[in-house]
Design a protein around this motif. Structure first.
Motif, PDB file in Angstrom:
ATOM      1  N   ARG A 122       0.832  -1.206   0.000  1.00 51.64           N
ATOM      2  CA  ARG A 122       0.000   0.000   0.000  1.00 51.64           C
ATOM      3  C   ARG A 122       0.869   1.261   0.000  1.00 51.64           C
ATOM      4  O   ARG A 122       0.596   2.217  -0.712  1.00 51.64           O
ATOM      5  CB  ARG A 122      -0.931  -0.014   1.223  1.00 51.64           C
ATOM      6  N   LEU A 123       1.938   1.260   0.804  1.00 52.52           N
ATOM      7  CA  LEU A 123       2.836   2.420   0.833  1.00 52.52           C
ATOM      8  C   LEU A 123       3.567   2.583  -0.493  1.00 52.52           C
ATOM      9  O   LEU A 123       3.746   3.704  -0.977  1.00 52.52           O
ATOM     10  CB  LEU A 123       3.822   2.303   2.000  1.00 52.52           C
ATOM     11  N   GLN A 148       2.378   1.672  -3.364  1.00 54.63           N
ATOM     12  CA  GLN A 148       1.357   2.167  -4.279  1.00 54.63           C
ATOM     13  C   GLN A 148       1.159   3.682  -4.100  1.00 54.63           C
ATOM     14  O   GLN A 148       1.068   4.422  -5.080  1.00 54.63           O
ATOM     15  CB  GLN A 148       0.044   1.432  -4.031  1.00 54.63           C
ATOM     16  N   LYS A 149       1.134   4.146  -2.851  1.00 56.12           N
ATOM     17  CA  LYS A 149       0.977   5.590  -2.590  1.00 56.12           C
ATOM     18  C   LYS A 149       2.174   6.374  -3.143  1.00 56.12           C
ATOM     19  O   LYS A 149       2.010   7.458  -3.709  1.00 56.12           O
ATOM     20  CB  LYS A 149       0.817   5.846  -1.084  1.00 56.12           C
ATOM     21  N   PHE A 189       1.798   6.709  -6.851  1.00 59.37           N
ATOM     22  CA  PHE A 189       0.834   7.762  -7.170  1.00 59.37           C
ATOM     23  C   PHE A 189       1.457   9.146  -7.017  1.00 59.37           C
ATOM     24  O   PHE A 189       1.268  10.027  -7.860  1.00 59.37           O
ATOM     25  CB  PHE A 189      -0.409   7.667  -6.280  1.00 59.37           C
TER      26      PHE A 189
END
Length: 122
Positions: A33-34, A36-37, A40
């Motif tokens: 998740r990190l 992925q952030k 982005f």
């Protein structure tokens, strides 16, 4: 509305406690998740373009306060400085009186002045 507020508060408290216990470490889902952030964020930064001069000229007048440096004052009290310099020169001369005229150039300082400063930690 109160239910949403309570849910957000509970989420923040549980999140803080989870971080305090180190539950974010060694967790593959959190790592993904990190990552992925960060991906982005990198995409957003890469998509940014430098503004044109026309855009800057249009934007600056309405936002000039954000770029202003707060005013500040600085000065030298020359009477104190001249008095301090004279006292230090008298100390350097071993207390012998001498004639000294005020000047703003460094050429008036004795050649031993830098050594005097270094030896006395000033």
């Amino acid at each position: 509305m109160q239910s949403l507020v309570d849910q957000k508060v509970t989420e923040e408290v549980l999140f803080g406690e989870a971080l305090a216990l180190g539950l974010d470490r060694n967790d593959e889902i959190i790592k993904r998740r990190l990552a992925q952030k960060m991906d982005f964020l990198a995409a957003d930064v890469a998509a940014m373009q430098e503004p044109s001069n026309a855009e800057l000229r249009q934007c600056f007048p309405t936002n000039s306060g954000r770029f202003a440096v707060p005013p500040r004052a600085s000065f030298w009290h020359l009477y104190f400085l001249a008095s301090l310099l004279a006292n230090l020169l008298i100390l350097q001369s071993g207390g012998r009186p001498f004639l000294c005229t005020a000047t703003t150039t460094a050429t008036a300082l004795p050649t031993k002045w830098p050594n005097f400063i270094a030896l006395h930690g000033s």
